[in-house]
Design a protein around this motif. Structure first.
Motif, PDB file in Angstrom:
ATOM      1  N   PRO A 127      -2.984  -5.317  -1.910  1.00  0.00           N
ATOM      2  CA  PRO A 127      -3.145  -6.430  -2.799  1.00  0.00           C
ATOM      3  C   PRO A 127      -4.383  -6.746  -2.602  1.00  0.00           C
ATOM      4  CG  PRO A 127      -2.068  -6.888  -0.805  1.00  0.00           C
ATOM      5  CD  PRO A 127      -2.325  -5.624  -0.657  1.00  0.00           C
ATOM      6  N   VAL A 128      -4.721  -7.658  -4.125  1.00  0.00           N
ATOM      7  CA  VAL A 128      -6.028  -8.349  -3.989  1.00  0.00           C
ATOM      8  C   VAL A 128      -6.124  -9.608  -3.169  1.00  0.00           C
ATOM      9  CG1 VAL A 128      -7.522  -9.753  -5.745  1.00  0.00           C
ATOM     10  CG2 VAL A 128      -6.547  -7.561  -6.497  1.00  0.00           C
ATOM     11  N   ILE A 129      -4.931 -10.185  -3.159  1.00  0.00           N
ATOM     12  CA  ILE A 129      -4.694 -11.515  -2.457  1.00  0.00           C
ATOM     13  C   ILE A 129      -4.059 -11.103  -0.984  1.00  0.00           C
ATOM     14  CG2 ILE A 129      -3.974 -13.911  -2.334  1.00  0.00           C
ATOM     15  CD1 ILE A 129      -6.019 -13.477  -4.547  1.00  0.00           C
ATOM     16  N   PRO A 163      11.012  -1.232   3.494  1.00  0.00           N
ATOM     17  CA  PRO A 163      11.254  -1.104   2.078  1.00  0.00           C
ATOM     18  C   PRO A 163      12.933  -1.245   1.942  1.00  0.00           C
ATOM     19  CG  PRO A 163      10.921   1.022   3.205  1.00  0.00           C
ATOM     20  CD  PRO A 163      10.659   0.155   4.206  1.00  0.00           C
ATOM     21  N   ASP A 164      13.677  -1.372   3.114  1.00  0.00           N
ATOM     22  CA  ASP A 164      15.201  -1.281   2.474  1.00  0.00           C
ATOM     23  C   ASP A 164      15.710  -2.699   2.580  1.00  0.00           C
ATOM     24  OD1 ASP A 164      17.729  -1.127   2.810  1.00  0.00           O
ATOM     25  OD2 ASP A 164      17.928   0.195   4.488  1.00  0.00           O
ATOM     26  N   LYS A 165      15.856  -3.103   1.268  1.00  0.00           N
ATOM     27  CA  LYS A 165      16.583  -4.258   0.835  1.00  0.00           C
ATOM     28  C   LYS A 165      17.925  -4.813   1.554  1.00  0.00           C
ATOM     29  CE  LYS A 165      13.328  -5.734  -2.121  1.00  0.00           C
ATOM     30  NZ  LYS A 165      12.333  -4.898  -1.751  1.00  0.00           N
ATOM     31  N   GLU A 216       0.943  -1.222  -0.107  1.00  0.00           N
ATOM     32  CA  GLU A 216      -0.026   0.095   0.004  1.00  0.00           C
ATOM     33  C   GLU A 216       0.862   1.223   0.017  1.00  0.00           C
ATOM     34  OE1 GLU A 216      -4.282   1.673   2.003  1.00  0.00           O
ATOM     35  OE2 GLU A 216      -2.671   0.219   3.083  1.00  0.00           O
ATOM     36  N   LEU A 217       1.876   1.232   0.979  1.00  0.00           N
ATOM     37  CA  LEU A 217       2.813   2.307   0.864  1.00  0.00           C
ATOM     38  C   LEU A 217       3.456   2.475  -0.462  1.00  0.00           C
ATOM     39  CD1 LEU A 217       4.537   2.214   4.356  1.00  0.00           C
ATOM     40  CD2 LEU A 217       3.110   3.767   3.529  1.00  0.00           C
ATOM     41  N   ALA A 218       4.251   1.462  -1.033  1.00  0.00           N
ATOM     42  CA  ALA A 218       4.810   1.597  -2.418  1.00  0.00           C
ATOM     43  C   ALA A 218       3.796   1.830  -3.699  1.00  0.00           C
ATOM     44  CB  ALA A 218       5.473   0.093  -2.760  1.00  0.00           C
TER      45      ALA A 218
END
Length: 151
Positions: free
Chosen positions: A50-52, A76-78, A43-45
Motif C-alpha cells: 500500500p502507499v499508506i 485471507p480467510d474471512k 502485497e500477497l493479494a
C-alpha cells in the motif's frame, strides 16, 4: 440482539468510495468493525504494497465517526476473521456480486449464519485509479500502478 457488521478493505489512499462503504454499512448494523488489511496481505493479494502503511491506515479508519472498532486482517480467510470478530453481517462492494469469490463468500458465511450485503462500488474513484493519477503527476510509473482493481 446487537447486530455487528464487518466492512473489510485496504483503505489505502482513503477516498469517497471507502467513506461510502462505511456509511452504507453503518446504516445496516448497530456496531461497525472495519477490517484493515495488513501491508503483507495486500502485497500477497494485489502484488503491491500500500502507499499508506498499516499503522497510518488504522489511525485514519479508527477516527472515522462511523466506525466503532478496527481489526487488522493478517490472513485471507474471512471465516477465520469471523471467529475472532463474531460479526453478523459482512459488507462488500457490489463488484464482488456474482463472481466466483463472491459466491464462495456467500456460501461460506451462509453456513455460519452471516449475511453478505453488497453496496454500490464507487466506480469513478478507487485507490488503483488514484495510484495511476499520482504516477502520471510524478511523470513515471509506480511499481504495481497498472494493476487493476479497487480497494
Amino acid at each position: 440482539m446487537t447486530r455487528v457488521g464487518y466492512a473489510p478493505g485496504a483503505f489505502d489512499l482513503f477516498h469517497i468510495g471507502h467513506l461510502n462503504l462505511l456509511r452504507h454499512a453503518r446504516a445496516h448494523c448497530d456496531v461497525l468493525v472495519a477490517g484493515v488489511v495488513s501491508d503483507e496481505m495486500l502485497e500477497l493479494a494485489k502484488g503491491r504494497r500500500p502507499v499508506i502503511p498499516l499503522a497510518e491506515r488504522l489511525e485514519i479508519v479508527r477516527h472515522v465517526d462511523l466506525v466503532d472498532d478496527v481489526f487488522v486482517e493478517t490472513q485471507p480467510d474471512k471465516l477465520v476473521t469471523w471467529q475472532d470478530v463474531r460479526f453478523h453481517v459482512l459488507f462488500k462492494g457490489d463488484d464482488w456480486r456474482g463472481t466466483a469469490k463472491g459466491d464462495k463468500l456467500e456460501r461460506d458465511f451462509a453456513a455460519v449464519g452471516v449475511d453478505v450485503v453488497y453496496f454500490p462500488y464507487t466506480v469513478h474513484t478507487s485507490s488503483s485509479l488514484l495510484r495511476r493519477a499520482l504516477a502520471l503527476i510524478e511523470g513515471d510509473e509506480w511499481p504495481g500502478a497498472a494493476v487493476g482493481g479497487g480497494s
